[in-house]
Design an enzyme around this catalytic site. Structure first.
Site, PDB file in Angstrom:
ATOM      1  N   GLY B   5      -0.934 -63.934   3.659  1.00  0.00           N
ATOM      2  CA  GLY B   5      -0.707 -65.357   3.915  1.00  0.00           C
ATOM      3  C   GLY B   5      -1.329 -65.752   5.230  1.00  0.00           C
ATOM      4  O   GLY B   5      -1.660 -64.897   6.053  1.00  0.00           O
ATOM      5  N   ASP B   6      -1.491 -67.029   5.470  1.00  0.00           N
ATOM      6  CA  ASP B   6      -2.092 -67.503   6.709  1.00  0.00           C
ATOM      7  C   ASP B   6      -1.125 -67.344   7.861  1.00  0.00           C
ATOM      8  O   ASP B   6      -0.031 -67.881   7.826  1.00  0.00           O
ATOM      9  CB  ASP B   6      -2.438 -68.997   6.576  1.00  0.00           C
TER      10      ASP B   6
END
Lengths: 71, 261
Positions: B5-6
């Site tokens: 995920g970011d």
């Protein structure tokens, strides 16, 4: 940061008729030669934040000093 | 590939405006400081984590990530300091001071490899980019407020705080102060000769980037030094620095030089 000393080679004054201390530039000139120090929020990319700053300040050009992303 | 995920990425982002965009070269190569949160994929003894992370101080070899704007060849980069601030279970909060171009996400990954448990970066905050530090930075909200105060009430104070003179972006460079009479020649692209120099900061090395300044503290140009600070002070004639990037427009200072012939 490194502490630097000043080595003087010659003494001479500066003519107040030319140029201007950076802090005292008239506001338009101040922005023309300015750097916005922004705290990037989470979410948008550095590129997007730069585009917003450009629009908010109404300047022709804006560029950031190093992407803040982890590709 | 963003398997984890970011991560949340925030912090110091200097944005050069209009004519000031020319100082960007000086900022891109400046040192950076980050605070990051690393998540270990298995519980590890805290002492072991600290030991392994301490080994990253010095030179690291990193290949730019797949999604990157630079050529993907292994790069050698300096880590000046790396301090573990807090360990909370499998989360490690640390501060790192490094050369431009270090991937903190890669440091986290590599620490995980060395520990054998795997790790990834959860959060990243840049606390310094060259001369710009986090406490001096404005939020987007501060910027909007400052622009409104200026446009609607003619109050320039806030905007003068959010925007800094481009000279601020050169704080980390050694400086050469020159005579009024030498300024316009440099603005026309002339290299800097010894007689034009009034004073020099220590720390200049041949080939290093220097800022050429007026006595009023205005940036004239970025230049490549041809001598050390001490040699520049002693030099009676000849070139001391080669102008790389002119920052001041022509004609701000009077033209005191003559063309040959």
């Amino acid at each position: 940061m490194v502490k630097r000393e000043l080595l003087v080679k010659a003494e001479e004054g500066t003519n107040p008729a030319y140029g201007c201390e950076p802090e005292n530039r008239p506001i338009e000139t101040y922005i023309e030669f300015g750097v916005a120090a922004i705290d990037k929020p989470p979410g948008p990319t550095s590129h997007e934040v730069t585009a917003w700053v450009k629009r908010i300040l109404g300047v022709r050009r804006a560029g950031h000093g190093g992407t803040l992303e982890t590709p | 590939m963003r398997g984890w995920g970011d991560p949340k990425v925030t912090g110091v982002l200097p944005i050069a405006l209009n004519s000031a965009t020319k100082v960007l070269t000086a900022l891109l190569t400046a040192g950076k400081e980050y605070v990051a949160v690393m998540r270990l994929h298995e519980p590890v003894d805290e002492e072991r984590v600290r030991e392994v992370m301490a080994e990253f101080v010095g030179t690291v070899y990193q290949r730019p990530p797949l999604r990157s704007s630079v050529k993907r060849r292994v790069r050698k980069r300096r880590i000046y300091y790396l301090d573990v601030l807090e360990v909370d279970g499998q989360d490690v909060l640390f501060r790192v001071g490094c050369e431009a171009g270090v991937y903190v996400r890669k440091i986290c990954f590599d620490v995980g490899e060395v520990l054998g448990c795997g790790a990834h970066m959860r959060e990243l905050r840049r606390t310094r980019a060259g001369p710009f530090v986090e406490d001096e930075c404005a939020t987007m909200h501060d910027l909007v407020e400052a622009v409104m105060a200026w446009r609607e009430d003619g109050d320039e104070r806030l905007i003068r705080n959010v925007v800094k003179p481009m000279e601020k972006a050169l704080d980390h460079l050694p400086k050469i102060y020159i005579r009024d009479s030498a300024v316009d020649a440099v603005c026309h692209g002339a290299h800097l000769a010894a007689p034009g120099v009034l004073s020099v900061e220590t720390g200049i090395t041949p080939g290093g980037l220097v800022a050429v300044m007026t006595q009023k503290g205005e940036a004239v140009a970025l230049a490549k030094a041809l001598m050390t600070s001490e040699q520049i002070v002693e030099a009676q004639h000849g070139l001391v620095a080669k102008t790389e990037r002119v920052l001041m427009p022509r004609g701000v200072y009077p033209r005191m030089w003559r063309t040959r012939g």
